[in-house]
Design an enzyme around this catalytic site. Sequence first.
Site, short mmCIF file in Angstrom:
data_model
loop_
_atom_site.label_atom_id
_atom_site.label_comp_id
_atom_site.label_asym_id
_atom_site.label_seq_id
_atom_site.Cartn_x
_atom_site.Cartn_y
_atom_site.Cartn_z
N MET A 189 0.83 -1.20 0.00
CA MET A 189 0.00 0.00 0.00
C MET A 189 0.86 1.26 0.00
O MET A 189 0.55 2.25 -0.66
CB MET A 189 -0.94 0.00 1.20
CG MET A 189 -2.01 1.08 1.14
SD MET A 189 -3.17 1.03 2.53
CE MET A 189 -4.09 -0.47 2.16
N GLY A 190 1.96 1.21 0.75
CA GLY A 190 2.87 2.35 0.77
C GLY A 190 3.51 2.58 -0.59
O GLY A 190 3.53 3.71 -1.10
N TRP A 236 2.34 1.60 -3.40
CA TRP A 236 1.30 1.98 -4.35
C TRP A 236 1.08 3.49 -4.36
O TRP A 236 0.87 4.10 -5.42
CB TRP A 236 -0.01 1.28 -4.01
CG TRP A 236 -1.17 1.85 -4.78
CD1 TRP A 236 -1.42 1.70 -6.12
CD2 TRP A 236 -2.21 2.70 -4.27
NE1 TRP A 236 -2.57 2.39 -6.47
CE2 TRP A 236 -3.06 3.01 -5.36
CE3 TRP A 236 -2.51 3.21 -3.01
CZ2 TRP A 236 -4.19 3.82 -5.21
CZ3 TRP A 236 -3.63 4.01 -2.86
CH2 TRP A 236 -4.45 4.31 -3.94
N HIS A 237 1.16 4.13 -3.21
CA HIS A 237 1.00 5.59 -3.17
C HIS A 237 2.12 6.29 -3.92
O HIS A 237 1.93 7.38 -4.45
CB HIS A 237 0.96 6.07 -1.71
CG HIS A 237 -0.37 5.91 -1.05
ND1 HIS A 237 -0.64 4.87 -0.18
CD2 HIS A 237 -1.51 6.62 -1.15
CE1 HIS A 237 -1.89 4.97 0.24
NE2 HIS A 237 -2.44 6.01 -0.33
N GLY A 238 3.29 5.69 -3.96
CA GLY A 238 4.42 6.28 -4.67
C GLY A 238 5.73 5.81 -4.08
O GLY A 238 5.77 5.21 -2.99
#
Length: 385
Positions: free
Chosen positions: A317-318, A320-322
């Site tokens: 998830m981290g 995925w944010h960038g």
Amino acid sequence: MTPYGSFTFFFILVILLAPTVILGLQGKRFHSYNMIISVLVLAIIFSSKLTGFIALIIFTVWQVLLIQGYISYRKKENSGWVFSFAVIASIFPLVISKLLPYFSQVNWISFLGISYLTFKGTQMIMETRDGLIKQNIPLPRLLYFILFFPTISSGPIDRYRRFDKDLKQELTGEEYKQFLYDGINKIFQGFLYKYIIGYSLNHFLIANLRFIAANHFQSHLFYMYSYSMYLFFDFAGYSCFAIGVSYIMGVKSPENFNLPFISRNMKDFWNRWHMSLSFWFRDYVYMRFVFWMTKKKWVKNRNVTSNLGYILLFLLMGFWHGLAIQYIIYGIYHAVLMVGYNTFEQWNKKHKWWPQNKFTEVFSILLTFHVVCFGFYIFSGHLIH
């Protein structure tokens, strides 16, 4: 044009959706018309960036071929290698779009909404593997699901079977009247959240916090809470717009927020914050990882397996944010919190150290609120820079 980013966009929607409302109130079907509307609105959204529109078309063709091809294959065979290839191929454009900015000044593969469209395509492949999707899907319906414009840029992330059920539902005029009423209420709630509360927080507080440079503890603390509130009202406001327009189009897109700041612990928080994304990662990453580890019997302790699943989930998830450092640290931060809470929860079941009463409930809510806000402070990048 940014979805829900200007009153011009809403004015265009009012004009385009007027026939939908008229047909709906008369108890007539309107989904065929809405499919045309989706194409028109997408053309308007991408009108200022031709490369993005071309990337969207290529990406959609790629996903459709993968989904339809895998559905046809799954009727006859069920190879794990073919399934893995299909999933990797589905997420490949998203991975490239995240990495390309670090190697090139032109991100030719990226476009508005690529993440959420990828989630839709990948979940369909996974649900086909699970036997939940068994038949070929008519091309117009598949395209309508993937390119459903109200939720294209930031969700909520819908599930195909739930979406398809809405399309098959015959609505009477009275039933559609309730859809219309709920949709309009959601849109007005979105205006309150995003353009009144969110705008006020950003314009009058965050934008004027120049004294943060003085490195005063209280100024950083003030920014942390202001930014956390702004993040919620801005994003929840957008979600209200997306859900409200979906309702007007006869589709009950799932809720995305459920009073996240009264969460009693971190598990409760992720069941309330950006729920469609949380549930997506839970169902298609965490649960599959836990099942796979349990099946292989590589780790016999269930709690250890569960904790490894949380680490994987929040690291992904981290990323995925960038790839910026604050996003990676944000993912690690929440992984540590979830592992810590999960370990404490299992320990407390045996020792009954933490009682359940009004005091502990209020304390848990306050503690979770502050811990969550610090996470958003990391996410903002101000702590790192």
